[in-house]
Design an enzyme around this catalytic site. Sequence first.
Site: not given
Length: 753
Positions: A361, A602, A626, A673
């Site tokens: 992240h 995901e 993911d 996304c």
Amino acid sequence: MLDTLHRIVKAVNAAPDLEHALAIIVTQVKKAVDADVCSVYLTDFERRDHVLKATEGLFQDAVDKVRLPYHRGLIGLVCERAEPVNLADAPSHSRYLFTHETGETQYKGFLGVPIIQNRKVLGVLVVRQIDKRTFADGEVTFLFTLAAQLAGAITHAQASGNLTTPNDLSPPKRFLRGQPGAPGVALGTAVVVYPPADLEAVPDKPAQYPEQEEEDFRTAVAAVVEDLMAIEDRFEESLPAEDRALFDAWLMMLGSDSLIGNTVRRIHEGNWASGALRETIEEHAKVFDAMEDIYLRERASDVRDLGRRILMHLQQKVSTPSDYPKTTILVGDEVSALQLAEVPHGYLTGVVSAHGASFSHVAILARAMEVPAVMGLSNMPVSRMEGRSLILDGYLGRVYVSPAPSVVQEYRRLADEDRELHQELEADRDLPCETTDGTRVPLYLNTGLISELNTLGIEESEGVGLYRTELPFMVRDSFPGESVQVTNYRKVLKTFHPRPVTIRTLDIGGDKPLPYFPVNESNPFLGWRGIRISLDHPEIFLTQVRAILRAAIGLNNLRLLLPMISHVQEVDDALMLIQRAHDELIEEGFEVTMPKIGVMIEVPAAVYQVEALARRIDFLSIGTNDLTQYLLAVDRNNAHVAEIYNDLHPAVLRALIQIVTSAKALQREVSVCGEMAGNPAAALLLLGMGVDSLSMNGGSLLRVKWVIRSVSCGRAKELLQAALRYERASEVKALLSNALEDMGLGGLMRAGR
Ligand code: PEP
Ligand code: MG
């Protein structure tokens, strides 16, 4: 043996440079296996030979002088085979080569093990015996394990041109190699960030006012003495006197000249108080570490504990570096999202993190802020980086420390080129995002991680495709209440109104822990994460959903997204709770409306149940970060396996096609996304698959728009068909690079990832 191994590994890891690490290895290994000689040869790939780099038992003069030809001798044999060679009588072997410069006699016993890093043999660790001797299996594995440890230290030292002391500013031509985290190049000054009270992570820094540093240090020690005395008092009744003697020992250490005097001396030699403390504590602890007696060895942890306590008090005074240079490059063992946020606006030039990979992240955040980042430099000597001048190449994943002027010049040129590309992209800013044959592909923004700081993409996007709600939860010391959350969400919904905003419910766990909600798991990515936590704690979920629904009153641009779905039951349960929140609010007099609800695809299980999921909801959003991690079984944060994490892997492409096809059959809207959507090359394939929209960080919007405006849907479909004929991600990547090159958009490949 295990104990000895443990001790040597620890000493090697703490060694200030390669030379010391090698010296420790040869001395300790020779002793541990009772050999006559222990040496290390490292391969010089340019000169194609093996150099003697350290020895215990042979002539010290021979170090750095004796060079053995690449493919000759037993050392050459170990390298070629990349496996141990264990010979009772080495001179009788056809590859035996006698080297008189080392002062060797005809040693008979020979055991050589290769030093391997990333499949490459870097050298050989060898032990010799005058008499005939076959080394035992346990000794072979012992050397093997040490050689693996050594490999990391060697790669690092080779790359950094031997970072030895904080003042060694000799400009290396080489670089530290990591993973590309966020594209771009940055030239700036390193500011080391580290977790509080982590002594090992404290960097060296020049002491600007040594007198003040000394005073801070003495005050911190006095505070620890006070703490300990208070604790001892509390135990007066309940602990026997002999156990309480431990406190006296600690208090004695705190008053000892070796702790106080040595730290003060180091401060006056130029290091700041925390750095001087780290050095002194390590020096002390090492003495205990080296002791054979288990009880005494345990005292090393007491010393470190005292060190941490002093540091805690020191940090209360200087909690964060307050004076960031204008071109700050944050460097840390594990740079966190919050540390990024702490840098004053406009000062952050780059990010370098020893841990993490390009889908962590922090890297996503760096891309969103358009700040170049390099991740996963696991051998970076973080504590020696403070204040150094750095060049960071976020395209190739390289970091140059104190770079040579020629390197600086080259990178200044690259930075100029980047600026030019940026201007070209700017020209498309107000044009619609559609293919050359007129298909509209809405581009949405991924935001939330640091939305307060970043206005990038607000104008350019058609709304928010993914608002990550974790940050407002991460920056507090308890769960935010309903009204705080309403304010947060309303801000985004209003900013983008009337454009749609997709708010994702809480996705904590994995690499997004909450400081006040500790989840200790050995496999956090396979554990309690995302929707699983929300459903187990309906009070947290209901509060959030109520806040989101209330935030959208009168705006009607809300879409709600559920993360980490792997079972249809999770969707059913979540829908029930959402309905409950809605009904409660209506009862309370709030004029809320039910938003469109979607799920993230995901997790591989969701790929195979897309129809069942799609029937229950309104839209699908594919989280390729993911999905790739779980399909390929590669931790998205682990630098060791980052090279095999690839969202262009044929298995990922096939999974995506399956999702899109199933969604279309049920007329459900499907978007992507994950970071893949923001990669201009990968976006070509997603277009070919027929996804309805793409959502990405602000820094990627114009790049992806440029590609989409340059291609037809037909061409994108052709490229997808061609990609599906390949069996390797590298081939798919080459295909896409060539396609972009042919379209005159080659610059994007460098500017992509
Ligand atoms: C994803 O997994 O692709 C995604 C968009 O979610 P996150 O990166 O927040 O896990
Ligand atoms: Mg995800």
